[in-house]
Design a protein around this motif. Structure first.
Motif, PDB file in Angstrom:
ATOM      1  N   THR A 220      52.414  32.202  17.948  1.00  0.00           N
ATOM      2  CA  THR A 220      53.376  31.853  17.449  1.00  0.00           C
ATOM      3  C   THR A 220      53.911  32.435  16.202  1.00  0.00           C
ATOM      4  O   THR A 220      55.555  32.506  15.738  1.00  0.00           O
ATOM      5  CB  THR A 220      52.622  30.414  16.787  1.00  0.00           C
ATOM      6  OG1 THR A 220      51.989  30.222  17.854  1.00  0.00           O
ATOM      7  CG2 THR A 220      53.687  29.726  16.135  1.00  0.00           C
ATOM      8  N   MET A 223      56.668  34.850  16.613  1.00  0.00           N
ATOM      9  CA  MET A 223      57.600  33.504  17.618  1.00  0.00           C
ATOM     10  C   MET A 223      58.556  33.413  16.317  1.00  0.00           C
ATOM     11  O   MET A 223      59.830  33.682  16.478  1.00  0.00           O
ATOM     12  CB  MET A 223      57.724  32.549  18.269  1.00  0.00           C
ATOM     13  CG  MET A 223      58.221  32.074  18.762  1.00  0.00           C
ATOM     14  SD  MET A 223      57.664  30.841  20.155  1.00  0.00           S
ATOM     15  CE  MET A 223      56.681  29.930  19.564  1.00  0.00           C
ATOM     16  N   ASN A 227      62.430  34.214  14.497  1.00  0.00           N
ATOM     17  CA  ASN A 227      63.080  34.231  13.760  1.00  0.00           C
ATOM     18  C   ASN A 227      63.167  33.618  12.371  1.00  0.00           C
ATOM     19  O   ASN A 227      64.225  32.528  11.759  1.00  0.00           O
ATOM     20  CB  ASN A 227      63.139  32.538  15.073  1.00  0.00           C
ATOM     21  CG  ASN A 227      63.110  32.578  16.249  1.00  0.00           C
ATOM     22  OD1 ASN A 227      64.458  32.015  16.287  1.00  0.00           O
ATOM     23  ND2 ASN A 227      62.049  32.952  16.837  1.00  0.00           N
ATOM     24  N   VAL A 342      58.581  23.948  15.451  1.00  0.00           N
ATOM     25  CA  VAL A 342      58.407  25.085  16.325  1.00  0.00           C
ATOM     26  C   VAL A 342      57.016  24.402  16.694  1.00  0.00           C
ATOM     27  O   VAL A 342      56.246  23.658  16.339  1.00  0.00           O
ATOM     28  CB  VAL A 342      56.883  25.909  15.984  1.00  0.00           C
ATOM     29  CG1 VAL A 342      56.477  27.026  17.065  1.00  0.00           C
ATOM     30  CG2 VAL A 342      58.139  26.926  15.213  1.00  0.00           C
ATOM     31  N   SER A 344      53.536  24.888  19.928  1.00  0.00           N
ATOM     32  CA  SER A 344      52.894  25.391  20.284  1.00  0.00           C
ATOM     33  C   SER A 344      51.742  25.468  20.510  1.00  0.00           C
ATOM     34  O   SER A 344      50.467  24.841  19.958  1.00  0.00           O
ATOM     35  CB  SER A 344      53.558  27.151  19.279  1.00  0.00           C
ATOM     36  OG  SER A 344      52.677  28.399  19.955  1.00  0.00           O
ATOM     37  N   GLN A 360      63.473  21.575  23.766  1.00  0.00           N
ATOM     38  CA  GLN A 360      64.115  22.756  23.823  1.00  0.00           C
ATOM     39  C   GLN A 360      65.752  22.369  23.348  1.00  0.00           C
ATOM     40  O   GLN A 360      66.488  23.708  23.510  1.00  0.00           O
ATOM     41  CB  GLN A 360      64.190  23.391  25.068  1.00  0.00           C
ATOM     42  CG  GLN A 360      62.479  24.170  25.409  1.00  0.00           C
ATOM     43  CD  GLN A 360      62.539  24.734  26.827  1.00  0.00           C
ATOM     44  OE1 GLN A 360      62.761  23.996  27.521  1.00  0.00           O
ATOM     45  NE2 GLN A 360      61.505  25.974  27.200  1.00  0.00           N
ATOM     46  N   MET A 365      61.337  26.011  18.772  1.00  0.00           N
ATOM     47  CA  MET A 365      60.703  27.019  19.444  1.00  0.00           C
ATOM     48  C   MET A 365      59.736  26.552  20.535  1.00  0.00           C
ATOM     49  O   MET A 365      58.819  25.784  19.605  1.00  0.00           O
ATOM     50  CB  MET A 365      60.296  28.163  18.098  1.00  0.00           C
ATOM     51  CG  MET A 365      61.885  28.826  17.755  1.00  0.00           C
ATOM     52  SD  MET A 365      61.077  29.759  16.516  1.00  0.00           S
ATOM     53  CE  MET A 365      61.260  28.453  14.756  1.00  0.00           C
ATOM     54  N   TYR A 410      54.271  37.635  24.182  1.00  0.00           N
ATOM     55  CA  TYR A 410      55.562  37.126  23.724  1.00  0.00           C
ATOM     56  C   TYR A 410      56.648  37.909  23.131  1.00  0.00           C
ATOM     57  O   TYR A 410      57.470  37.737  23.994  1.00  0.00           O
ATOM     58  CB  TYR A 410      55.428  37.062  21.919  1.00  0.00           C
ATOM     59  CG  TYR A 410      56.997  36.360  21.575  1.00  0.00           C
ATOM     60  CD1 TYR A 410      57.339  34.951  21.732  1.00  0.00           C
ATOM     61  CD2 TYR A 410      57.814  37.579  20.795  1.00  0.00           C
ATOM     62  CE1 TYR A 410      58.359  34.930  21.274  1.00  0.00           C
ATOM     63  CE2 TYR A 410      58.976  36.663  20.187  1.00  0.00           C
ATOM     64  CZ  TYR A 410      59.736  35.908  20.309  1.00  0.00           C
ATOM     65  OH  TYR A 410      60.627  35.290  19.850  1.00  0.00           O
ATOM     66  N   LYS A 414      60.021  37.210  26.490  1.00  0.00           N
ATOM     67  CA  LYS A 414      61.276  37.330  25.154  1.00  0.00           C
ATOM     68  C   LYS A 414      62.196  37.777  26.136  1.00  0.00           C
ATOM     69  O   LYS A 414      63.489  37.963  26.858  1.00  0.00           O
ATOM     70  CB  LYS A 414      61.435  37.844  24.066  1.00  0.00           C
ATOM     71  CG  LYS A 414      62.062  37.520  23.220  1.00  0.00           C
ATOM     72  CD  LYS A 414      61.871  38.274  22.237  1.00  0.00           C
ATOM     73  CE  LYS A 414      63.810  38.526  21.730  1.00  0.00           C
ATOM     74  NZ  LYS A 414      63.885  39.649  20.187  1.00  0.00           N
ATOM     75  N   GLY A 424      65.844  33.372  24.670  1.00  0.00           N
ATOM     76  CA  GLY A 424      65.296  32.485  23.692  1.00  0.00           C
ATOM     77  C   GLY A 424      64.205  31.525  24.704  1.00  0.00           C
ATOM     78  O   GLY A 424      63.296  30.855  24.126  1.00  0.00           O
TER      79      GLY A 424
END
Length: 448
Positions: A220, A223, A227, A342, A344, A360, A365, A410, A414, A424
C-alpha cells in the motif's frame, strides 16, 4: 472479440459444474473477466485449453476428522485440502480452522492462492485446506487431539516437494506445532520444510508472524507513493484483530499513520486517539480474548456490536483484514462519501465484486488481496528456503526480502495493467501478471 466469448463459455461451464458454490464462482468471475484482453492477444492459450484446466483443481481431498473432547465425547469434523495448481512449484497455501469452512471456500482460496503465489516470483504453486473445526473456546488438549487426528490423514498428501501447508484463520503457531509434532512422529522424519509458520525453536522464520500485515502496508505504501501520497498523518481503519490486522497496524503506525479502529467477529472498537497496540496484543496474543476487552484498559474508547459498522468511521485508508465479503456495496458507498483514498485488502477477497466496481469507478485506489496480502505466503517460501539450507536469517534480512517482493508485486501488476489497456487498474494487472506466469508454465509442460 474472441477473448470475451471464450471467457463467457468457461464461466458458464464452471457455474454448471460448481452449482451453489458462491465464493468459488465469485472468485472465478472476478479473475476471468479481467483476462479477456489476454486471450485476445494470446489465442494460443485458448487452443491449449488453459482456462478449462486452470479453473479445475488438480486434486481435492475431503476427509473425516474424529477426536475426543475433554468430556470424553467423540466429535467429528470435516477436513479439506485442495491442491489447485502445481505448474510453477509444489502446492502452497494455508490451513483454515473455522466453522464457515466448506468446499466452496477452500476452492475459492486455493484458486486465488495460485495467482497470489505466482505474483511473488517464487517457485510455489497454489493450494488451500482446513476444517470446520473451531479452536475458539477449546482447551489446548482438545486442539492438540484435533490437530493430531487431522494430520493423521493429511500427512498422506503433503511433502517437501509436493504440498507445503501453512497457517491461516484459526491456525497459528500452536496448531502448526501440534500438527508438525504428529507429522514427525508418524513419518519418522524431521522434514521441517513440510509446514511453515513454525516456532523459531524448530525451523520457523523471523517476520513470519508479521509478514502478511507488514507486506500489506509495504504494498500500500508503494501504491500511495506512486500517487504522491504516504501513510504519514493519515487516518486508518483496519478490520480484524489477528496477526494480519495487528501487524498492519504496527507498520502503519511506524510510517506515521493513526489507526483508530480494529474489530473481531463480535464487534469493533474505535479510539479517536489511536489504537494502543500493546493492549491489543495483550488481549489477543496473550489472553486470547475479545476485542471488547479493550474498554477495560481504555474506558474512553467506544465498542459497537457487529463488524460491518466499522466502515462508517471516516478515514483516509481502509485495510480490511478480517474475512471474505466484509465490504459490500453499501459499505463502499459510505467509505466513498467519507472521502476514502485507498482500500487495500489484507484478508482474502474481503471486498465483494459490486463494491470493487464502485470503488474503482469513484477513483479510489484499490489493492487486491492476491497482490496486497501476498506477504504471508512470500515469507512462508522464505522459511522453506531457510529450512532447505539449514540456516536462519536475521529479522532485517527477511524483512528486506519481504519488502522487495511486495514492491515488485505492485510494479508488475501496474505494468501488466498498462500493457493490457487498463492503466491504474491494479486488480486487473495483478490477475493478468499472476495468470500469465502460470499459463506459460502450463503451456511448456503439455496437457497434464
Amino acid at each position: 472479440m474472441i477473448g470475451r466469448k471464450y471467457v463467457d463459455e468457461i464461466i458458464s461451464k464452471v457455474e454448471k459444474r460448481n452449482f451453489g458454490e458462491e465464493e468459488f464462482l465469485n472468485a472465478i468471475k472476478e479473475v476471468l473477466n479481467s483476462l479477456v484482453p489476454v486471450f485476445n492477444k494470446h489465442p494460443e492459450y485458448i487452443e491449449e485449453g488453459i482456462l478449462e484446466r486452470i479453473v479445475e483443481p488438480e486434486r481435492q481431498i475431503f476427509f473425516r476428522v474424529p477426536w475426543i473432547d475433554d468430556n470424553g465425547k467423540v466429535q467429528v469434523n470435516r477436513g479439506f485440502r485442495v491442491q489447485f495448481n502445481s505448474a510453477i512449484g509444489p502446492y502452497k497455501g494455508g490451513l483454515r480452522f473455522h466453522p464457515s469452512v466448506n468446499q466452496s471456500i477452500i476452492k475459492f482460496l486455493g484458486f486465488e492462492q495460485t495467482f497470489k503465489n505466482s505474483l511473488t516470483g517464487l517457485p510455489i504453486g497454489g493450494g488451500k485446506g482446513g476444517s470446520d473445526f473451531d479452536p475458539k473456546g477449546k482447551s489446548d488438549r482438545e486442539v492438540m487431539r484435533f490437530c493430531q487426528s487431522f494430520m493423521a490423514e493429511l500427512y498422506k498428501h503433503i511433502g517437501l516437494d509436493t504440498d507445503v501447508p501453512a497457517g491461516d484463520i484459526g491456525v497459528g503457531a500452536r496448531e502448526i506445532g501440534y500438527m508438525y509434532g504428529y507429522y514427525k512422529k508418524i513419518k519418522n522424519a524431521n522434514d521441517q520444510g513440510v509446514l511453515t509458520g513454525k516456532g523459531l525453536a524448530y525451523g520457523g522464520s523471523l517476520v513470519r508472524k508479521e509478514a502478511t500485515g507488514y507486506g500489506l502496508v509495504y504494498f500500500t505504501e508503494k501504491m500511495l507513493s506512486d500517487n504522491n501520497l504516504s501513510f504519514k498523518d493519515k487516518t486508518v481503519v483496519i478490520s480484524g484483530s489477528g496477526n494480519v490486522a495487528i501487524y498492519a497496524c504496527e507498520k502503519a503506525n511506524e510510517l506515521g499513520a493513526k489507526v483508530v479502529a480494529l474489530s473481531d467477529s463480535n464487534g469493533y472498537i474505535y479510539d479517536e486517539n489511536g489504537i494502543n497496540l500493546d493492549i491489543i496484543k495483550q488481549i489477543k496474543e496473550v489472553n486470547r480474548g475479545r476485542i471488547k476487552e479493550y474498554l477495560d484498559y481504555v474506558p474512553n474508547a467506544k465498542y459497537t456490536e457487529g463488524f460491518r459498522g466499522i466502515w462508517e468511521i471516516k478515514c483516509d485508508i481502509a485495510l480490511p483484514c478480517a474475512t471474505q465479503g466484509e465490504i459490500n456495496k453499501e459499505a463502499a458507498e459510505i467509505l466513498i462519501k467519507n472521502g476514502i483514498k485507498v482500500v487495500s485488502e489484507g484478508a482474502n477477497m474481503p471486498t465483494d465484486l459490486d463494491a470493487i466496481e464502485l470503488l474503482q469507478k469513484s477513483g479510489v485506489m484499490f489493492g487486491p488481496a492476491k497482490a496486497a496480502n501476498a506477504g504471508g505466503v512470500a515469507c512462508s517460501a522464505l522459511e522453506m528456503s531457510q529450512n532447505s539450507s539449514r540456516l536462519s536469517w536475521d529479522f532485517e534480512e527477511v524483512d528486506s526480502k519481504l519488502k522487495d517482493i511486495m514492491v515488485n508485486i505492485y510494479i508488475n501488476s501496474k505494468n501488466a495493467a498498462q500493457e493490457y489497456g487498463e492503466p491504474g487498474n491494479i486488480l486487473m494487472g495483478a490477475n493478468i501478471a499472476g495468470f500469465i506466469k502460470v499459463a506459460e508454465a502450463m503451456m511448456s509442460q503439455g496437457i497434464v
